[in-house]
Design a protein around this motif. Structure first.
Motif: not given
Length: 759
Positions: A341, A480, A714-715, A717-720, A723-724, A727-728
């Motif tokens: 990241y 999500s 998103v920043t 929750l970037r390890y959610h 995330i891919w 959220f992405s």
């Protein structure tokens, strides 16, 4: 595919179901196959124009080892690996209307290249099956014919390789795989089971299995192919690979070779873990790897003492299982942690977005006041001491971060001019925010003696409802499940059930030409075509209407022309956009388009005008209706719902500019048409000048609220876990929606300037 089935059931092959991680589009999946790494969602955008792949990969290692590589097929490979092929012939990948020539251009090379001995690796990427899916879905009758064609191609290649083996006495390897799957609608890009499941078949005479011993395909990761190919070709495993060696291909090899190959894979994964995880020594996979190494050392000592014994076999089997467990744990840990990241670049971008949003909030009293003034005091801070102190501080942070970071940073890689501009903008915006806050505090002190009710904003019940709806939408972005099902949230208009028919002659002829509807002059399926001429016929009318509307807008700036020319011009532009939407949308979405137009008429004539709603309320409702119809037409926050076939209506070959524009318009036709209607509605009012200014500000404000909130979410929750996959993709949609909002605001500004010139 009878011949392929024969090879799988014969036993001289290994079959797998390879799971592709999202985004399931071509360029990221090619990267995963060749590097063994996990590409990010930014590659969805790069997929349109793939840059050179600088990451370590199997093809780079093969070329460095003197392997001669030939490629025919999807030109994405040529853009990713421009210097790795001794011979190549790329085909256009985005012209989805072509599913015949795009494959014939690959197959035509086989007759000669299979007879030659001047190559070591041959890569073929066929596109026809993918294009058929985009055009007519996975259940199209064309799919069966295409699979039969691919089966014949595979038989030709396999028989040619067997002939070469008899002459050289060296086994060859034939790999049959897909880069991604296909959803029920024929698209791809998201994370459904149909989209992430791909076939992977390894065929070689080196595989010894009894005939009829066909096994149920195992589920593996698509990234596992890179490590397997590298070891099979005697090459180093790509440095960033998170994949595991497919152990099934080692069956039949001596125990010493099996352990050696597994050790090579484990060493590569452990080194990658050390580079990406600070506390790597406590990782279960790393601990298992160290145990495996010690046991492997004991096995080697025993092997050197005596070559065959039951103790040696049992210990070797134990080491084998330990290595496989370690590889599984290491690969799983890396798949979770290896995503880099760019926190610094993310922070700069988020700061810019939030500063603009804060200025919009602080400007509400003036922008929505009677004068409709939107004053962004960005020049005055340039002459203040605070501005220069902040600019100096930001530059110090930038230099420190860019000279100390070990990983790549996008914002550090841009030119000093671009970075300096961003720093100046950050400083100026922050100074402007502080200046506005100071003015607000001073104004509050001056009015301290007044009653509290006089200081508060006179909100009506509808204003409260609008604010609650906006806040509720923003809060839902943190979950999500809400993001995945956002299209269900917006589908609450009883008008979605209204089915109306609207037949425009040009669009009808196009639909009849491509076989969507029947026409009296057609005689069966033989008259079905791509409708290129009919679509271009409609394009001529669309351009003509837009040109006429633009001309009337320009005429309206002349005082003699008056407001009538301006009203007519805006309505003609709106009509041209409607006609273009009718051409590009899928047949089942035409009733949605008609419903949208009907709702616009009903709301304007029976709600907004009779009830005298103010500009802010009408603007927010237009924004919400635009969002609702965005989802009514079948869109979601899933990339697979993007209908890229709309980008090729009326085109004989792939042209990037028109294809991207048409695809974007067809995707966001709901918000665009409702914004266009808003300009028409407000322009017909008597006080259109402040109304348009109010609308422009409100539209920008309402559009920036979810974008600003989502950037922060998103920043954080970037390890959610999702995330891919969740959220992405939503972040990409929000970014594109921000561009659409900017275009709409530009349209508002143009209309406002026309009104200003006339007055």
């Amino acid at each position: 595919m009878p011949y392929t089935t024969y090879l799988v059931e014969k036993g001289a092959s290994h079959s797998f179901v390879a799971e592709a991680k999202p985004p399931t589009v071509t360029m990221p999946r090619i990267k995963a196959l060749m590097t063994g790494s996990l590409p990010g969602f930014v590659d969805v955008v790069r997929n349109l124009n793939s840059p050179v792949l600088l990451e370590d990969n199997v093809l780079r290692q093969a070329a460095a080892a003197g392997k001669r590589i030939i490629f025919y097929g999807d030109e994405t490979w040529v853009r990713l690996f421009p210097k790795h092929f001794v011979e190549h012939d790329g085909t256009t990948s985005f012209f989805v209307s072509d599913y015949t020539e795009v494959d014939d251009n690959v197959t035509r090379h086989l007759e000669t290249v299979l007879k030659r001995d001047d190559w070591d690796v041959l890569i073929l990427h066929y596109l026809g099956l993918d294009h058929i899916g985009h055009l007519s879905g996975p259940h199209s009758p064309l799919v069966g014919h295409k699979l039969s064609e691919m089966d014949s191609v595979l038989m030709k290649i396999h028989l040619a390789l067997l002939s070469k083996e008899r002459a050289s006495l060296l086994p060859s390897l034939l790999v049959l795989c897909g880069d991604h799957g296909m959803s029920e609608t024929g698209s791809h890009g998201a994370s459904s089971m149909e989209e992430v499941s791909t076939p992977l078949v390894l065929i070689s005479s080196a595989f010894e299995r009894s005939p009829g011993n066909a096994r149920r395909p195992r589920h593996v990761q698509q990234t596992d192919l890179a490590a397997t190919l590298a070891i099979g070709l005697g090459l180093p495993i790509p440095q960033s690979s998170v994949g595991r060696l497919l152990f099934q291909v080692l069956e039949g090899r001596p125990m010493r070779d099996q352990l050696r190959f597994l050790h090579l894979n484990a060493v590569q994964l452990s080194r990658l873990l050390q580079e990406n995880v600070p506390l790597y020594e406590k990782d279960p996979g790393f601990e298992q790897f160290k145990i495996s190494e010690r046991l492997h050392g004991n096995w080697i000592k025993l092997y050197l003492e005596e070559n065959s014994s039951e103790v040696l076999l049992n210990l070797g089997t134990k080491v084998l299982r330990q290595y496989l467990d370690a590889l599984q744990s290491l690969s799983l840990s890396l798949s979770r942690q290896v995503a880099h990241y760019d926190t610094y670049s993310m922070a700069v971008g988020a700061a810019l977005v939030l500063e603009v949003f804060a200025l919009l909030l602080l400007s509400i009293p003036k922008a929505l006041g009677p004068a409709a003034e939107l004053d962004m005091p960005l020049l005055s801070p340039l002459f203040s001491l605070l501005f220069y102190l902040m600019l100096l501080g930001l530059w110090a942070v930038h230099v420190t971060v860019c000279t100390s970071t070990e990983s790549s940073c996008y914002f550090c890689s841009v030119s000093w001019l671009v970075a300096g501009t961003a720093m100046v903008l950050l400083s100026a915006l922050l100074c402007a925010i502080l200046s506005e806050l100071t003015k607000m505090v001073g104004g509050a002190r001056r009015h301290a003696g007044k009653s509290l009710a006089a200081c508060l904003w006179p909100w009506s019940e509808l204003d409260v409802l609008i604010v609650m709806g906006t806040v509720g939408h923003v809060l839902s972005l943190g979950a999500s499940s809400f993001i995945e099902e956002e299209h269900q949230t917006w589908r609450c208009s009883p008008m979605s059930r209204v089915v109306l028919a609207l037949g425009l002659l040009g669009v009808y002829c196009y639909r009849a030409a491509i076989g969507n509807v029947m026409s009296p002059w057609q005689r069966g399926s033989k008259d079905v075509s791509k409708g290129i001429m009919e679509a271009r016929f409609v394009y001529v009318f669309v351009l003509g209407i837009l040109f006429t509307g633009t001309k009337d807008l320009l005429r309206s700036q002349v005082a003699a022309a008056g407001a009538k020319a301006r009203t007519v011009g805006l309505w003609e532009i709106h009509s041209g956009l409607v006609l273009l939407a009718a051409l590009l949308l899928r047949p089942h979405n035409l009733p949605v388009l008609v419903s949208s137009l009907l709702v616009q008429t009903l709301m304007a004539n029976f709600i907004w005008k009779p009830l005298s709603h103010d500009t802010a309320e009408v603007t927010v409702m237009h924004y919400w209706f635009g969002q609702a119809f965005f989802y009514f037409q079948g869109n979601s926050n899933n990339i697979a719902t993007v209908d890229i076939s709309a980008g090729f209506v009326g085109l004989e070959q792939y042209v990037e500019g028109p294809a991207v524009f048409l695809t974007a318009f067809a995707t966001y036709v709901g918000p665009v048409l409702w914004a266009s209607h808003l300009v028409n509605y407000l322009s017909s009012e008597a006080s259109s000048l402040p109304a348009l200014r109010h609308a422009c500000f409100c539209y920008a404000l309402v559009g920036s609220v979810p974008v600003s909130a989502y950037v922060v979410l998103v920043t954080s929750l970037r390890y959610h876990l999702f995330i891919w996959s969740v959220f992405s993709p939503k972040l990409l949609y929000e970014g594109m929606r921000a561009l659409v909002t900017a275009a709409v605001c530009s349209f508002f500004t143009a209309a406002d300037q026309a009104t200003l010139a006339r007055t």
